[in-house]
Design a protein around this motif. Structure first.
Motif, short mmCIF file in Angstrom:
data_model
loop_
_atom_site.label_atom_id
_atom_site.label_comp_id
_atom_site.label_asym_id
_atom_site.label_seq_id
_atom_site.Cartn_x
_atom_site.Cartn_y
_atom_site.Cartn_z
N THR A 160 0.85 -1.18 0.00
CA THR A 160 0.00 0.00 0.00
C THR A 160 0.89 1.24 0.00
N VAL A 161 0.75 2.07 -1.01
CA VAL A 161 1.54 3.30 -1.09
C VAL A 161 0.79 4.36 -0.30
N LYS A 162 1.44 4.89 0.73
CA LYS A 162 0.81 5.88 1.58
C LYS A 162 1.17 7.31 1.18
N HIS A 163 2.34 7.49 0.61
CA HIS A 163 2.79 8.84 0.25
C HIS A 163 3.89 8.72 -0.79
N TRP A 164 3.95 9.65 -1.76
CA TRP A 164 5.02 9.64 -2.74
C TRP A 164 5.31 11.07 -3.19
N HIS A 165 6.53 11.29 -3.67
CA HIS A 165 6.97 12.60 -4.16
C HIS A 165 7.35 12.44 -5.63
N ALA A 166 6.71 13.20 -6.49
CA ALA A 166 7.04 13.16 -7.91
C ALA A 166 8.23 14.06 -8.19
N VAL A 167 9.09 13.63 -9.08
CA VAL A 167 10.26 14.39 -9.48
C VAL A 167 10.27 14.47 -10.99
N ALA A 168 10.60 15.66 -11.52
CA ALA A 168 10.64 15.86 -12.97
C ALA A 168 11.86 16.69 -13.34
N GLN A 169 12.25 16.59 -14.59
CA GLN A 169 13.36 17.37 -15.11
C GLN A 169 12.98 17.85 -16.50
N TRP A 170 13.38 19.06 -16.87
CA TRP A 170 13.09 19.57 -18.19
C TRP A 170 14.33 20.22 -18.76
N ARG A 171 14.34 20.39 -20.07
CA ARG A 171 15.44 21.05 -20.78
C ARG A 171 14.85 21.83 -21.95
N TRP A 172 15.46 22.94 -22.27
CA TRP A 172 15.08 23.67 -23.47
C TRP A 172 15.54 22.87 -24.68
N ASP A 173 14.73 22.81 -25.71
CA ASP A 173 15.12 22.17 -26.96
C ASP A 173 15.83 23.22 -27.80
#
Length: 99
Positions: free
Chosen positions: A4-17
């Motif tokens: 059972t997942v009780k809590h999670w933190h999303a992480v993202a990364q971006w770059r200019w093309d």
């Protein structure tokens, strides 16, 4: 086994093309991924801004050089610039970006 997942933190990364097609596969060569004026990576923001992204856009010249828009506008506003690209001293002309 039940999980059972009780809590999670999303992480993202971006770059200019920026349109650099690196055929050699040298991802560690970041020399072309920085603003030629402020020397801050394009993923960051110029010294005038607090947050990177759409509020600190990039601008391309017909000479193929890329800068943070605020850095270039500040440069073009000086008398020493003579309305020229800071990298190759050609007259500055903003390129049309094709999406």
């Amino acid at each position: 086994m039940k999980v059972t997942v009780k809590h999670w933190h999303a992480v993202a990364q971006w770059r200019w093309d920026i349109g650099n097609n690196d055929t050699a596969g040298n991802e560690d060569d970041d020399d072309g991924d920085v603003c030629g004026i402020c020397r801050v990576p394009f993923e960051g923001c110029c010294p005038s801004c607090k947050m990177p992204g759409d509020d600190c856009p990039l601008i391309w010249g017909e000479c193929t050089h890329i800068f943070h828009m605020h850095c270039l506008l500040k440069w073009i506003g000086t008398a020493a610039s003579k309305q020229q690209c800071p990298m190759d001293r050609r007259p500055w002309v903003t390129a049309e970006r094709k999406v």
